[in-house]
Design a protein around this motif. Structure first.
Motif, PDB file in Angstrom:
ATOM      1  N   VAL A 270      24.540  39.572  -6.909  1.00 47.00           N
ATOM      2  CA  VAL A 270      24.993  38.241  -6.499  1.00 47.00           C
ATOM      3  C   VAL A 270      24.988  38.144  -4.978  1.00 47.00           C
ATOM      4  O   VAL A 270      25.522  39.017  -4.288  1.00 47.00           O
ATOM      5  CB  VAL A 270      26.412  37.935  -7.034  1.00 47.00           C
ATOM      6  N   VAL A 271      24.393  37.072  -4.469  1.00 44.89           N
ATOM      7  CA  VAL A 271      24.391  36.788  -3.038  1.00 44.89           C
ATOM      8  C   VAL A 271      25.299  35.596  -2.786  1.00 44.89           C
ATOM      9  O   VAL A 271      25.170  34.553  -3.449  1.00 44.89           O
ATOM     10  CB  VAL A 271      22.968  36.477  -2.537  1.00 44.89           C
ATOM     11  N   ALA A 272      26.222  35.745  -1.840  1.00 44.13           N
ATOM     12  CA  ALA A 272      27.103  34.643  -1.445  1.00 44.13           C
ATOM     13  C   ALA A 272      26.542  33.971  -0.194  1.00 44.13           C
ATOM     14  O   ALA A 272      26.219  34.627   0.788  1.00 44.13           O
ATOM     15  CB  ALA A 272      28.513  35.159  -1.179  1.00 44.13           C
ATOM     16  N   VAL A 273      26.421  32.652  -0.254  1.00 46.85           N
ATOM     17  CA  VAL A 273      25.873  31.871   0.848  1.00 46.85           C
ATOM     18  C   VAL A 273      26.968  30.949   1.374  1.00 46.85           C
ATOM     19  O   VAL A 273      27.611  30.237   0.595  1.00 46.85           O
ATOM     20  CB  VAL A 273      24.665  31.030   0.381  1.00 46.85           C
TER      21      VAL A 273
ATOM     22  N   TYR B 297      27.277  29.310  -3.620  1.00 42.78           N
ATOM     23  CA  TYR B 297      27.720  28.727  -2.353  1.00 42.78           C
ATOM     24  C   TYR B 297      29.225  28.880  -2.237  1.00 42.78           C
ATOM     25  O   TYR B 297      29.977  28.422  -3.099  1.00 42.78           O
ATOM     26  CB  TYR B 297      27.343  27.249  -2.276  1.00 42.78           C
ATOM     27  N   ASP B 298      29.665  29.526  -1.170  1.00 44.48           N
ATOM     28  CA  ASP B 298      31.089  29.716  -0.913  1.00 44.48           C
ATOM     29  C   ASP B 298      31.537  28.757   0.183  1.00 44.48           C
ATOM     30  O   ASP B 298      31.456  29.059   1.374  1.00 44.48           O
ATOM     31  CB  ASP B 298      31.367  31.166  -0.480  1.00 44.48           C
ATOM     32  N   GLY B 299      31.976  27.573  -0.222  1.00 44.08           N
ATOM     33  CA  GLY B 299      32.482  26.602   0.738  1.00 44.08           C
ATOM     34  C   GLY B 299      33.874  26.979   1.211  1.00 44.08           C
ATOM     35  O   GLY B 299      34.620  27.679   0.526  1.00 44.08           O
ATOM     36  N   ALA B 300      34.231  26.493   2.384  1.00 41.36           N
ATOM     37  CA  ALA B 300      35.512  26.880   2.994  1.00 41.36           C
ATOM     38  C   ALA B 300      36.704  26.422   2.159  1.00 41.36           C
ATOM     39  O   ALA B 300      37.734  27.101   2.112  1.00 41.36           O
ATOM     40  CB  ALA B 300      35.604  26.300   4.397  1.00 41.36           C
ATOM     41  N   GLU B 301      36.571  25.292   1.467  1.00 41.34           N
ATOM     42  CA  GLU B 301      37.720  24.745   0.741  1.00 41.34           C
ATOM     43  C   GLU B 301      38.187  25.663  -0.373  1.00 41.34           C
ATOM     44  O   GLU B 301      39.386  25.821  -0.611  1.00 41.34           O
ATOM     45  CB  GLU B 301      37.369  23.373   0.165  1.00 41.34           C
ATOM     46  N   TRP B 302      37.249  26.310  -1.071  1.00 42.81           N
ATOM     47  CA  TRP B 302      37.603  27.116  -2.240  1.00 42.81           C
ATOM     48  C   TRP B 302      37.347  28.610  -2.044  1.00 42.81           C
ATOM     49  O   TRP B 302      37.586  29.394  -2.958  1.00 42.81           O
ATOM     50  CB  TRP B 302      36.814  26.631  -3.465  1.00 42.81           C
TER      51      TRP B 302
END
Length: 317
Positions: free
Chosen positions: A288-291, A258-263
């Motif tokens: 690898v899949v980024a969500v 999970y690629d959250g906006a903060e990091w």
């Protein structure tokens, strides 16, 4: 009073008309400092104040400790009440059980009285009555709080499975009780509201999840009936540690993160993500899949599609 006088400071100083070493309420700010919400809100937005719970503020330089959290809650919780649900989890140390941006939206503190004592009626607490036994209640620095295990059962009994699994994962992460205890107590709540949610998500709960979105991503994976994932998988190649991924399947060499906006939003962060995942692909043959948030939440979520496609590609590799 305007905030301009403090804008060039690293932190608020002695010119601030309220205590800098303890929390204070919004009512105290108005009464003793002449500060309205229109002044407090910009100070929170600029990082001079924290707004941990509804109606309570504290200077940013005050360390976030258990004692501070108790002091914040004591300002708004009556002595005969019990702090429950997400605020109980927060007090026990589960950082992420509070709703996203709750420090801004100022949601009421979840407070209940034991059954038969009535309910509170004020703007700071979301109150009612609840069937709490003596074993469900503990004391933390003078505050009556639901135990970690009871808090997990309560957080798991919500309408939405996303919130339920995220809350239970965060409580399991504290390691104050075993998953077997969680499962053994489910039927105690037979017939109560949202018990079906607790029955569904408790067997899937896992304290290795490091954030609520990771919990939800794992739930999407499991609901898609794909090969079961493992949280926080370490990837090694020829004795060299390459990376740790949010969710992975070792045999398929497939990972989802999970690629959250903060990091995961600045150019530097994005470059780091690309470099790290390139290493996983080239040196360990992982796919690898980024969500991102839009993939995971909302009307147009497509995390299941991404996961299915990713596993298909991993099998082909």
């Amino acid at each position: 009073m305007r905030t301009a006088r403090w804008q060039d400071l690293a932190y608020l100083d002695e010119t601030f008309p309220l205590p800098l070493d303890r929390p204070f309420t919004a009512a105290e700010a108005r009464r003793d400092g002449g500060l309205t919400y229109d002044v407090l809100a910009p100070l929170v937005a600029r990082g001079f104040l924290r707004h941990p719970i509804r109606g309570v503020y504290v200077a940013a330089q005050v360390p976030d400790t258990l004692s501070l959290r108790c002091a914040c809650l004591r300002l708004v919780v009556p002595a005969d009440c019990v702090v429950v649900d997400r605020h109980a989890g927060w007090l026990h140390g589960a950082e992420m059980v509070l709703a996203p941006n709750e420090h801004i939206e100022r949601q009421p503190v979840r407070v209940f009285r034991p059954a038969g004592r009535g309910r509170l009626r004020n703007g700071l607490t979301d109150s009612g009555e609840r069937n709490l036994s003596a074993s469900d209640i503990t004391e933390v620095e003078g505050l009556r709080v639901s135990t970690p295990l009871r808090t997990a059962w309560d957080l798991g009994r919500q309408r939405w499975t996303d919130r339920a699994i995220a809350g239970v994962d965060q409580m399991l992460r504290l390691r104050n009780f075993e998953k077997e205890e969680l499962l053994a107590g489910i039927e105690r709540f037979r017939g109560m509201r949202w018990i079906t949610t607790l029955r569904a998500i408790a067997p899937l709960a896992d304290g290795r999840a490091e954030s609520p979105p990771e919990s939800v991503l794992r739930l999407r994976w499991l609901e898609a009936n794909l090969p079961a994932p493992e949280p926080q998988v370490e990837v090694w190649q020829d004795g060299t540690f390459l990376a740790r991924v949010d969710l992975g399947h070792r045999e398929l060499r497939f990972a989802a993160e999970y690629d959250g906006a903060e990091w995961h939003s600045t150019p530097e962060q994005l470059a780091h993500d690309r470099a790290r995942r390139t290493v996983l692909t080239r040196e360990a043959d992982w796919h690898v899949v980024a969500v991102r948030r839009d993939n995971l939440f909302g009307r147009w979520q497509d995390a299941e599609v991404l996961l299915r496609r990713g596993i298909e590609l991993a099998r082909q590799r």
